[in-house]
Design a protein around this motif. Structure first.
Motif, PDB file in Angstrom:
ATOM      1  N   HIS A 151       0.868  -1.262   0.113  1.00  0.00           N
ATOM      2  CA  HIS A 151       0.193   0.050   0.035  1.00  0.00           C
ATOM      3  C   HIS A 151       1.023   1.369   0.149  1.00  0.00           C
ATOM      4  O   HIS A 151       2.206   1.095   0.207  1.00  0.00           O
ATOM      5  N   GLU A 207      -3.143   2.799  -5.024  1.00  0.00           N
ATOM      6  CA  GLU A 207      -1.905   3.167  -4.232  1.00  0.00           C
ATOM      7  C   GLU A 207      -0.764   3.486  -5.240  1.00  0.00           C
ATOM      8  O   GLU A 207       0.054   4.477  -4.944  1.00  0.00           O
ATOM      9  N   THR A 222      -5.796  -6.755  -7.325  1.00  0.00           N
ATOM     10  CA  THR A 222      -5.917  -6.824  -5.873  1.00  0.00           C
ATOM     11  C   THR A 222      -6.589  -8.335  -5.476  1.00  0.00           C
ATOM     12  O   THR A 222      -6.515  -8.315  -4.066  1.00  0.00           O
ATOM     13  N   PRO A 255      -8.314  -4.235   2.120  1.00  0.00           N
ATOM     14  CA  PRO A 255      -8.432  -2.992   2.116  1.00  0.00           C
ATOM     15  C   PRO A 255      -9.088  -2.459   3.711  1.00  0.00           C
ATOM     16  O   PRO A 255      -9.509  -3.274   4.390  1.00  0.00           O
ATOM     17  N   SER A 281      -5.714   1.146   4.121  1.00  0.00           N
ATOM     18  CA  SER A 281      -5.622   2.014   3.086  1.00  0.00           C
ATOM     19  C   SER A 281      -6.453   1.475   1.962  1.00  0.00           C
ATOM     20  O   SER A 281      -7.225   0.073   2.066  1.00  0.00           O
ATOM     21  N   GLN A 320      -5.148  -1.718  -0.148  1.00  0.00           N
ATOM     22  CA  GLN A 320      -4.176  -2.481   0.315  1.00  0.00           C
ATOM     23  C   GLN A 320      -4.105  -3.968  -0.001  1.00  0.00           C
ATOM     24  O   GLN A 320      -5.316  -4.527   0.153  1.00  0.00           O
TER      25      GLN A 320
END
Length: 301
Positions: free
Chosen positions: A64, A91, A133, A150, A153, A156
């Motif tokens: 992240h 990110e 992701t 997540p 962040s 993430q």
């Protein structure tokens, strides 16, 4: 960072321990780092460790885009310009344009000089590949499973290699939880969902961004979940009377015995507080309205 040599967990997976743990995986032609730490000082120690292992850097995989996780990139890429940088969507934009971090923490306004410090404003780094992701990715002959985590962040991710989970800042070690009584996050609801997701896994070992490596992760995950729930309950009780965001934050800090004494602490705690309000809104436990030119928050009875 206390050691130049990484602590190896398996024959090819380990980490450089420190205030921010930096993962290392040995690929076919060199080392793959999971994050890079806070700054050039940390990165220099990592370079010495890689040199001692005779492992050139082939890639940095970002979990992240917080400055303490990619601040070492610029120095390391100066040493190994052919290394590839991987980062999740959104990110990656902050890693390439790190001024975005103090911008969002400052509510979109021009960042004050006090917010332009190394903890909030890292040196810019290129990003060569966008990580999905979820799913799998192969880097230098090594297969990684990507976990969407997540909450702390926006996008993430965690990474799993050889059944070892690099969990990023999805959870914090005991010492970090004690130190940061109001942990940073952007959505408490998503944070708890990510923790529950990790509880349902059964990897051989887990390494958070801040805290010790463990093979028995459930107790600390449960401690994190309970901590977030406790804070949500506390904020809900504070909002039994209508409050502005500033009033609510001040009362919460008073209850937690936190002192807001500088701009960095203030913007981090304010953002975290808003992240808990977002979580409470998503769970339909609080509401807001506008009155007398003020945004007011209150508990739903």
């Amino acid at each position: 960072m206390s050691h130049l040599q990484p602590e190896m967990i398996t024959s090819r997976v380990g980490y450089f321990p420190g205030s921010v743990n930096v993962g290392v995986v040995l690929g076919e032609s060199g080392a793959i780092l999971v994050d890079s730490g806070l700054d050039a000082q940390t990165a220099k120690k990592i370079k010495k460790g890689l040199d001692a292992m005779a492992q050139p850097l082939v890639a940095i995989v970002q979990t992240h885009a917080h400055a303490d996780h990619f601040g070492g990139n610029a120095y390391l890429l100066g040493c190994w310009p052919d290394a590839l940088v991987y980062a999740p969507p959104l990110e990656e934009a902050i890693i390439r344009c790190p001024l975005l971090e103090p911008i969002y923490l400052g509510m979109g306004a021009q960042p004050l000089p006090e917010l332009r410090n190394k903890f909030l404003l890292a040196e810019a780094s290129r990003v060569d590949r966008i990580l999905p992701t979820e799913g799998k990715v192969e880097i230098d002959g090594v297969s990684f499973t990507i976990l969407s985590l997540p909450g702390h962040s926006w996008q993430q991710v965690g990474l799993v290699c050889d059944d070892i989970c690099f969990a990023a800042d999805s959870y914090f070690g005991e010492e970090t939880l004690e130190k940061h009584k109001l942990p940073f996050l952007i959505d408490a609801h998503e944070t708890i969902l990510s923790l529950v997701k990790l509880v349902e896994t059964n990897y051989t070992g887990y390494l958070p961004g801040h805290g010790p490596y463990t093979t028995a992760v459930e107790p600390i995950l449960t401690r994190n979940i309970h901590g977030h729930r406790r804070l949500m309950d506390m904020i809900e009780s504070i909002l039994a009377e209508e409050r502005t965001l500033e009033q609510g934050l001040a009362l919460l800090c008073e209850r937690l015995q936190l002192s807001l004494e500088n701009m960095t602490g203030y913007v981090l705690y304010r953002t975290a507080f808003m992240g808990y309000l977002v979580g409470l809104l998503r769970e339909e436990r609080i509401r807001y309205r506008f009155a007398a030119n003020q945004l007011l928050w209150s508990k739903i009875e």
